[in-house]
Design an enzyme around this catalytic site. Structure first.
Site, PDB file in Angstrom:
ATOM      1  CB  SER A   1      38.956  15.671  22.933  1.00 17.58           C
ATOM      2  OG  SER A   1      40.274  15.385  22.586  1.00 17.58           O
ATOM      3  CD  GLU A   2      40.879  16.047  17.336  1.00 20.24           C
ATOM      4  OE1 GLU A   2      40.213  16.844  18.090  1.00 20.24           O
ATOM      5  OE2 GLU A   2      41.934  16.204  16.760  1.00 20.24           O
ATOM      6  CG  ASN A   3      40.692  11.520  22.349  1.00 22.15           C
ATOM      7  OD1 ASN A   3      40.350  12.619  22.300  1.00 22.15           O
ATOM      8  ND2 ASN A   3      40.989  11.034  23.208  1.00 22.15           N
TER       9      ASN A   3
END
Lengths: 231, 218
Positions: B46-48
């Protein structure tokens, strides 16, 4: 060396009209709630804010928007905010949208003393308009310039009196890089301890990047999209 | 019959291999996680700032400091790790993520994708989509073949502002599985009961049909 302040009122001293300020957080996760709230009580205006998002209508940077304290936002995603839309359509607010990874790297580069760098993101799109492009290894890249700020405001889980910071879970996000990129970095933490109490092996942001630190109060930690499993 | 959203996700899940690091976008792509084939272990990015994303939490385990890139509350799996956004996009830009699945408004026969902006409507921003499409090794698009008015979304040229150019490798729509080649959309499989003529009629871009086109087995 004394970096420790007692609250957000002391921490924001020196922030003035038309300054550039970075705010950590992704959505409402890991945002410096205390400092944003305190800024919203001042008459400081014309701010250029660098933040991945711009809060929601009634929380986070939404407070500064509502008071028209923000002149320009530099972000990657600004949905979920009706007031933002209204000000943008009325020409009261400028916005510069950047690919999220390029935004993150521009901030990291700013803190790391790298003036510019090439990335493939945005090549061939409107993000690339007016930017230098160059081919490397058969692929086109855009030149992206570093970002720095007069102040960076970050939020950590734990911090010590030397400014060392530890984040919790996905509340790290933009905070770690922004701490590096502020001329003055303000860190608000949930728990502030004397230097020596945090395990040096576990520090995310070394204290050299932090000039001011205080223990925040009354963290609401609002959840933007509460999603539960059915079982 | 055309595939529903879950069936599109199920077809995409066949592409997953053991040990893959996978980034799933918002919408149909998220559903892919429900159809990971048995015996295969993948790690969700998840890119966060999370590798090893788990399912949604219960009321007891929910934590405001633990969200996914769609800002939904999530959990993490054993062996997970957290990191800042620059490190997260280094994973993407550096080609360390094995497969990226995302939605699209339009895809062109050259592999251009438009997925972030509709002029005249509210501009929300591209988030991480431009970084993902510019750098991922393998990009699969999950989308409807046509819009609500029945117009093709698989075009010669995209009409909407682009997210990236010449990057989409494979498309799974409600009607077909297609590979993006130098010459256009190459038809690989068709949804059960959907004819080649149906797919041709729904595709504005060049559609390449070679040999027998099998039905998708679900």
């Amino acid at each position: 060396m004394n970096k420790v302040l007692s609250n957000a009122i002391e921490a924001i001293k020196g922030i003035e009209d038309n300054m550039t300020v970075m705010f950590g957080g992704f959505g409402l996760c890991g945002i410096p709630e205390n400092t944003i709230m305190e800024l919203s009580k001042t008459n400081i205006k014309g701010l250029i804010c660098i933040s991945n998002n711009c809060g929601v209508d009634d929380f986070g940077l939404g407070f500064l928007l509502r008071n028209k304290q923000i002149k320009k936002m530099i972000s990657s995603y600004v949905g979920e905010n009706a007031e933002f839309e209204r000000q943008l359509l009325n020409g009261e607010l400028e916005v510069e949208l950047l690919p999220q990874g390029s935004l993150a790297e521009k901030i990291r580069a700013g803190g790391a003393g790298i003036p510019a760098f090439y990335v493939p993101a945005g090549y061939g799109t409107e993000v690339g308009i007016g930017k230098e492009s160059r081919e490397f290894n058969g692929k086109m890249h855009l030149l992206e310039h570093a970002l720095t700020a007069d102040y960076a405001v970050v939020k950590a889980w734990k911090g010590d009196t030397h400014g060392n910071l530890i984040y919790k879970h996905t509340a790290n996000n933009f905070n770690n890089m922004m701490a590096m990129a502020g001329k003055i970095t303000i860190a608000e933490v949930e728990e502030l301890v004397p230097a020596g109490e945090l395990d040096p092996n576990q520090i995310h942001t070394p204290g050299i990047f932090v000039q001011r630190i205080f223990q925040g109060v009354n963290y609401e930690k609002r959840i933007e999209k509460l999603t539960l499993s059915k079982s | 019959m055309a595939l529903d959203k879950n069936q599109i996700a199920q077809v995409i899940a066949r592409e997953l291999k053991d040990g893959y690091y996978v980034n799933l976008g918002i919408g149909i792509p998220t559903l892919v996680a429900n159809y990971v084939p048995e015996g295969i272990h993948v790690i969700l990015h998840s890119e966060n700032g999370l590798l090893g994303m788990g399912s949604f939490p219960t009321e007891e385990t929910v934590d405001a400091d633990l969200i996914n890139a769609g800002k939904q509350t999530v959990t993490y799996m054993p062996g997970a790790s957290f990191f800042d956004s620059a490190t997260s996009f280094a994973m993407i830009r550096g080609g360390h993520v094995d497969i990226t699945v995302l939605g699209a408004f339009e895809v062109s026969e050259k592999g251009d994708i438009a997925s972030w902006k509709v002029p005249g409507k509210l501009i929300k921003g591209m988030g991480g989509a431009m970084d993902l499409v510019a750098s991922a090794k393998n990009i699969i698009v999950a989308m409807q073949h046509t819009n609500k008015e029945g117009q093709s979304k698989l075009l010669k040229e995209c009409t909407l502002p682009l997210t990236g150019v010449n990057c989409v490798k494979k498309i799974v729509s409600d009607l077909a599985v297609m590979e993006v080649t130098d010459k256009g959309f190459k038809l690989l499989e068709r949804a059960p009961g959907v004819s080649i003529e149906d797919i041709k009629a729904a595709t504005e871009g060049t559609l390449i049909i070679e040999g027998d086109i099998p039905e998708i087995k679900l």
